[in-house]
Scaffold this motif. Structure first.
Motif: not given
Length: 660
Positions: A235-238, A240-249, A577-582
């Motif tokens: 459930n957490s992976a789903k 997080v995947c939805s948050n990636w697609k919708n830029r939520v976080g 999985t849940s974080a991005l660094v740029t």
């Protein structure tokens, strides 16, 4: 089964249970025909056993066993146990309901022991057995009827009796169940209670959880219910995947030296390392923001020089952090303690390349044509492992992952040649060399090395620039892919999914290649000034461009999900999985008004570069998902950081805001 068949079946069983034999054999009769045990005696022994298994301590059983001893050990005066012949399927039903598989084999030793103890009272036993034959107890018939009712009830609940869990040991059944997936285990749990116990075993769900990539370092005893743990992880992976697609976080900008220009950035797991033109190095732990290891001190040689040299390269893994300076110094810190460097050395020239092994404390650096590998011994002391000198200046250096601390392997590019440096060999080994075709980028995984080759002149008619992939095991070419008109600028093979390679080039495209087929899996028109950095996983691609755009793509559809823009080129992109660094790193390290002797107030924010940390596991309703520039509390007195929050209309109308 149907109602009429069930009624007939039950009626027939009751008739057989209540019926009696037309001819009853006498027990302990002195006839010569009883000298040898017959088939009826053996059959009575088998039927009587099931009655014994229910009440092993009653005197009737002692009588029966003693009587059987008579039949088995003496000639005359021996008789059968009882005259009533119980149906065989009743015995089988009772054994199934009791959970026994082979009752006769399990109790044969006990029967022999009982026979020996009952030789003294043969006469009394025979008379008791005869009396029981003449007056069969009604209690036994009633008990058999209850047994029949229970068996019929079980037959109504399931169509087939699950002999699987009865005839196989638990460990063997568990070994078979481990090949089932989650859906199949759920279906098996509905068959019977025994199958439900097998399907909900914690070991099965623990192995399934680790196979899917969750809690790799955990043990079976770490969770009371691994089935619930796997459900929560999915459930957490789903989410997080939805948050990636919708830029939520949430998004955070990592700032350390205001007024200083960002030079280089590296990240690994939850660590982010940055070096500045002031000579300072800063380490962030994104899981523990208040960690004391964040403040790293420079060596005394670089710290006492005036002006302090720039930081040219930084590298970090889960164990150590390294930084190289313009004056040739190299410092190494522990990510756990920080503070003073645990290792330091001085190179004769400027450091051209710096690399850390992803999974072990091994450091490699190149200054001009000289290459050096250092590692920590068993006691934690750093020693030089090997040194080598190449014919040309080294442009890039990569340490191969998964080689361990005792047998490291480094891949280097020098002009148009790629070398493999193994400390166990005397000289570096040439992996690839084509005269006049320089290598533009390099990356390595545990089994392969990928390099981008620039083709010039007539070679451009052969399809343009290429990417060559070599096998580390054989040293031979594995596949050659790509046909780009622009030079390849970045390759990511180590972090890509198995059998996939993602790269970017100056022709503005991001490409994904399938190494098994040697063909292109995706080609995206991404950045109009060229691609500077790229990474991909099994469903998305994150790319950074020279114009300052960070783009997130859906690989299968080839569609852009969202983008973020900053002023400077995106030189670093790394996500899990849940974080991005740029990191947007400026090309100009000494802009106007940002001299090292100037005050910090004269260096504008637009010249410094920025590091962004995106966390897609947090709730969008939390305040942390708002950009820092929109989170001002109006109490800060620093005007040069542009941290001016947005005012709402009623603040301006009421005039109650502190800034008015």
């Amino acid at each position: 089964m149907a109602e009429d068949e069930l009624a007939a079946f039950r009626k027939r069983w009751k008739q057989e249970l209540t019926s009696k034999k037309d001819e009853q054999r006498l027990v302990c009769a002195p006839s010569p025909s009883w000298d040898a045990p017959g088939q009826s005696g053996q059959k009575d022994l088998k039927n009587r056993y099931f009655e014994d298994s229910k009440h092993p301590s009653k005197p009737e059983e002692d009588a029966y066993t003693a009587d059987e001893g008579c039949v088995g050990g003496r000639g005359g005066g021996k008789a059968a146990a009882e005259a009533e012949d119980q149906p065989e399927y009743v015995s089988i039903a009772r054994s199934l309901l009791d959970g026994r598989t082979s009752p006769l084999l399990d109790r044969i030793q006990e029967e022999r022991t009982r026979r020996k103890r009952q030789y003294a009272n043969i006469t009394n036993v025979c008379s008791t057995s005869l009396q029981q034959q003449q007056h069969p107890p009604q209690r036994k018939v009633k008990k058999d009827e209850e047994l029949l009712d229970q068996l019929i009830q079980d037959l109504n609940e399931v169509n087939d009796i699950p002999f699987f869990d009865i005839e196989l040991p638990y460990e063997l059944a568990l070994k078979i169940f481990q090949y089932l997936n989650c859906t199949e285990l759920g279906r098996c749990a509905q068959v019977s209670r025994a199958w439900r116990v097998l399907a909900e075993d914690g070991v099965l769900w623990f192995k399934m959880c680790t196979r899917e990539g969750y809690h790799q370092d955990a043990s079976v005893s770490d969770s009371p219910c691994w089935k619930s743990t796997l459900r929560d992880c999915r459930n957490s992976a789903k989410r997080v995947c939805s948050n990636w697609k919708n830029r939520v976080g949430s998004i955070s900008q990592l700032q350390f030296e205001l007024g200083k220009v960002l030079c280089d950035v590296s990240s690994c797991d939850n660590f982010v390392l940055a070096g500045y033109t002031s000579g300072d190095v800063r380490l962030w732990d994104t899981l523990h923001w208040d960690s004391t290891a964040s403040y790293l001190k420079t060596n005394s040689l670089s710290g006492n020089s005036d002006p302090r040299p720039f930081v040219s390269h930084v590298q970090v893994n889960s164990l150590v952090a390294a930084a190289a300076y313009e004056d040739g110094c190299v410092d190494l810190w522990s990510t756990e303690t920080g503070g003073e460097p645990i290792h330091h050395y001085q190179s004769p020239g400027r450091i051209q390349a710096l690399a850390l092994s992803p999974d072990s404390p091994i450091l490699g650096c190149a200054a001009g044509p000289d290459v050096r590998l250092d590692r920590a011994d068993d006691r934690g002391y750093w020693r030089t492992l090997c040194q080598a000198q190449l014919p040309k200046t080294v442009q890039s250096l990569v340490l191969v992952a998964g080689r361990g601390q005792h047998c490291p392997l480094a891949a280097l590019t020098a002009g148009d040649t790629v070398y493999l440096l193994d400390p166990r060999e005397e000289e570096p080994r040439t992996l690839h060399s084509v005269y006049g075709h320089p290598v533009t980028c390099l990356d390595a995984s545990e089994s392969h090395v990928a390099l981008g080759v620039k083709r010039t002149g007539w070679a451009m008619h052969d399809g343009g620039n290429k990417i060559h992939v070599y096998s580390l095991e054989t040293g031979q070419p594995a596949v050659c892919v790509g046909s780009s008109l622009g030079d390849f600028t970045c390759i990511n093979l180590r972090d890509a999914p198995p059998h996939l390679l993602v790269c970017g080039s100056k022709d503005r495209r991001v490409r994904v290649f399938d190494l098994r087929a040697g063909s292109s899996a995706a080609s995206l028109y991404a950045h109009h000034l060229g691609v500077a950095s790229v990474q991909a996983d099994d469903w998305k691609i994150v790319s950074g461009g020279e114009e300052g755009l960070v783009c997130v793509w859906e690989m299968r559809m080839g569609a852009k999900l969202w983008e973020m823009h900053n002023r400077h080129p995106v030189r670093h992109v790394r996500f899990n999985t849940s974080a991005l660094v740029t990191a947007n790193i400026p090309d100009d390290k000494s802009p106007r008004g940002a001299c090292i002797t100037d005050d910090d107030l004269t260096a504008h924010r637009r010249h410094r570069g920025v590091i962004c940390h995106y966390d897609f596991s947090e709730d969008a309703l939390s305040q942390d998902h708002i950009l820092p520039i929109c989170r001002s509390d109006y109490t800060e007195s620093y005007g040069y950081n542009y941290n001016i929050g947005l005012a709402v209309p009623y603040d301006r109308l009421s005039g109650s805001h502190p800034s008015h």
